[in-house]
Design a protein around this motif. Sequence first.
Motif, PDB file in Angstrom:
ATOM      1  N   HIS A  81     100.933  -5.412  89.004  1.00 38.10           N
ATOM      2  CA  HIS A  81      99.805  -5.289  88.062  1.00 38.10           C
ATOM      3  C   HIS A  81      99.124  -6.644  87.901  1.00 38.10           C
ATOM      4  O   HIS A  81      99.656  -7.537  87.237  1.00 38.10           O
ATOM      5  CB  HIS A  81     100.338  -4.781  86.701  1.00 38.10           C
ATOM      6  CG  HIS A  81      99.302  -4.556  85.653  1.00 38.10           C
ATOM      7  ND1 HIS A  81      99.341  -3.470  84.798  1.00 38.10           N
ATOM      8  CD2 HIS A  81      98.203  -5.272  85.288  1.00 38.10           C
ATOM      9  CE1 HIS A  81      98.306  -3.525  83.958  1.00 38.10           C
ATOM     10  NE2 HIS A  81      97.612  -4.616  84.233  1.00 38.10           N
ATOM     11  N   HIS A  83      94.920  -8.583  87.742  1.00 35.77           N
ATOM     12  CA  HIS A  83      93.453  -8.516  87.792  1.00 35.77           C
ATOM     13  C   HIS A  83      93.012  -9.876  88.343  1.00 35.77           C
ATOM     14  O   HIS A  83      92.249 -10.582  87.695  1.00 35.77           O
ATOM     15  CB  HIS A  83      92.847  -8.348  86.400  1.00 35.77           C
ATOM     16  CG  HIS A  83      93.441  -7.272  85.531  1.00 35.77           C
ATOM     17  ND1 HIS A  83      92.708  -6.198  85.095  1.00 35.77           N
ATOM     18  CD2 HIS A  83      94.682  -7.101  84.992  1.00 35.77           C
ATOM     19  CE1 HIS A  83      93.469  -5.421  84.305  1.00 35.77           C
ATOM     20  NE2 HIS A  83      94.665  -5.958  84.231  1.00 35.77           N
ATOM     21  N   LYS A 150      93.473  -5.184  90.654  1.00 39.99           N
ATOM     22  CA  LYS A 150      92.585  -4.171  90.084  1.00 39.99           C
ATOM     23  C   LYS A 150      91.131  -4.631  90.089  1.00 39.99           C
ATOM     24  O   LYS A 150      90.856  -5.821  89.953  1.00 39.99           O
ATOM     25  CB  LYS A 150      92.973  -3.899  88.634  1.00 39.99           C
ATOM     26  CG  LYS A 150      94.391  -3.385  88.478  1.00 39.99           C
ATOM     27  CD  LYS A 150      94.748  -3.217  87.009  1.00 39.99           C
ATOM     28  CE  LYS A 150      96.254  -3.108  86.809  1.00 39.99           C
ATOM     29  NZ  LYS A 150      96.861  -1.925  87.398  1.00 39.99           N
ATOM     30  N   HIS A 251      96.989   1.670  81.657  1.00 43.77           N
ATOM     31  CA  HIS A 251      97.240   0.596  80.694  1.00 43.77           C
ATOM     32  C   HIS A 251      97.567   1.313  79.387  1.00 43.77           C
ATOM     33  O   HIS A 251      96.672   1.899  78.758  1.00 43.77           O
ATOM     34  CB  HIS A 251      95.979  -0.240  80.481  1.00 43.77           C
ATOM     35  CG  HIS A 251      95.759  -1.297  81.514  1.00 43.77           C
ATOM     36  ND1 HIS A 251      95.427  -1.032  82.811  1.00 43.77           N
ATOM     37  CD2 HIS A 251      95.824  -2.658  81.409  1.00 43.77           C
ATOM     38  CE1 HIS A 251      95.285  -2.171  83.465  1.00 43.77           C
ATOM     39  NE2 HIS A 251      95.521  -3.177  82.641  1.00 43.77           N
ATOM     40  N   HIS A 274     102.370  -2.114  80.207  1.00 40.96           N
ATOM     41  CA  HIS A 274     102.259  -2.829  78.921  1.00 40.96           C
ATOM     42  C   HIS A 274     103.395  -2.370  78.002  1.00 40.96           C
ATOM     43  O   HIS A 274     104.402  -3.019  77.892  1.00 40.96           O
ATOM     44  CB  HIS A 274     100.896  -2.646  78.213  1.00 40.96           C
ATOM     45  CG  HIS A 274      99.829  -3.527  78.765  1.00 40.96           C
ATOM     46  ND1 HIS A 274      99.849  -4.879  78.642  1.00 40.96           N
ATOM     47  CD2 HIS A 274      98.695  -3.222  79.453  1.00 40.96           C
ATOM     48  CE1 HIS A 274      98.768  -5.398  79.235  1.00 40.96           C
ATOM     49  NE2 HIS A 274      98.069  -4.415  79.740  1.00 40.96           N
ATOM     50  N   ASP A 325     100.302  -9.126  85.261  1.00 40.19           N
ATOM     51  CA  ASP A 325      99.005  -8.878  84.601  1.00 40.19           C
ATOM     52  C   ASP A 325      98.061 -10.076  84.757  1.00 40.19           C
ATOM     53  O   ASP A 325      97.162 -10.270  83.929  1.00 40.19           O
ATOM     54  CB  ASP A 325      99.199  -8.543  83.112  1.00 40.19           C
ATOM     55  CG  ASP A 325      98.001  -7.812  82.513  1.00 40.19           C
ATOM     56  OD1 ASP A 325      97.154  -7.327  83.277  1.00 40.19           O
ATOM     57  OD2 ASP A 325      97.915  -7.739  81.268  1.00 40.19           O
TER      58      ASP A 325
HETATM   59 FE    FE Z   1      96.091  -5.267  82.948  1.00 39.84          FE
END
Ligand code: FE
Length: 416
Positions: A81, A83, A150, A251, A274, A325
């Motif tokens: 995960h 970004h 992502k 998410h 999360h 993340d």
């Molecule tokens: Fe995220």
Amino acid sequence: MKILIKNIKQLAGIEDEPQLKLAGAQMKKLGCIENAWLALEDDKIAGFGRMDDWEGITDWTNLTIIDASDKVVLPCYCDSHTHLVYAGNRVGEFVDRINGLSYEQIFERGGGILNSAQKLRDASEDELVESALARLNEIMLQGTGAVEIKSGYGLSTESELKMLRVIQKLKTLSPLTIKATFLGAHAVPRELQGDKRKYIDLLINEMMPKIAAEKLADYCDVFCEQKYFTKEETIEILTAGKKHGMTPKVHAEQLSNFGGVLAGVEAGAISVDHLEFVEAKEIEALKNSKTMPTILPGAAFFLNLPFPPARQMIDAGLPVAVASDYNPGSSPSGNMNFLLSVCCVQYKMTPEEAINAATLNSAYAMDLSATHGSIAIGKQANVFITKEIPGYSFIPYSFGSNLVETVIIGGKVVTK
Ligand code: FE
Ligand code: NIG
């Protein structure tokens, strides 16, 4: 190309009978050989064992030998995960939060994800590729060998496609294994505030067909949260994504208990991520599902959120994965070594559980656990060698240090 790593103090993360994931009490066990050897051939793991039971190598041509005396060898981390394609940074919001604003208040003022969306729209594809490659290189040197990235800072057809094309380009430029996720449903863009329905229609009727036609995404993700997308909208978007060949992810339960986990399980998500606000009903729903509960300790740490109930989930027999993340707003770091420390110190996971969460289980959350995430014959030759340390528990113990010395991806040494 052949590599023999010999005299390894601890070869950890080995599997004689490879599993796709580890759940509950299984997570406590990390396969480990003391005083070991590991052979890599081309991009695959060819063999491993105890130095005492040395079977010998018959073909010594083109063999590189690495002495790992007093060092630990682990499978590379899998980070399911991130970004990590983004423009600029959000250090100003970081200071605003220190001075009292909440993450939610910053979003309400038009900052947060919308701030990154503006910056991303203004950036060229080349600039995005260059900055993301630097981040991929950074996490690779910290031991990560496979990563999911992502979209979700574009929030328009043109900019979401731009992000996904950048991710596709990264696959050709980086030695890391990369999976792509369409996260158009990250927030409603500025120009459609007040008309969420129109944006959801755009996601489903315009963006998804184009993304599917160019095969740009493996997964579809939704930020299920107050002021973002409801449980019902999440299911609608994920169901449409599935029709376009994208596996669901969510998410979920990051800022409140809002239905994301239940939506994910109902839609057959590969992971729900999360989980700070997970309660007993979510733990119950995750049992007997194929959905991987994934914790993101970097975001919980950086936003000062409650701890996700990792211990309760494992004790209830669930698997747990950990991912970074890596993003500019809630987790500007992709360092999996630090996340192991947070898992152990704050969430009371054992080093074995934390390492299994960051390797095999995180590989599962991007459909890579058949080939990545452990040391097993025939798996991808993605391993790292530490500096001289007493054992693998020293990694979470030494928070903030980078103990990763040599990284091998696809059978090639990438650190030099
Ligand atoms: Fe995220
Ligand atoms: O995973 N929660 C939603 N998305 C990101 C944060 C995105 C941002 O703040 O830029 C996350 O934490």
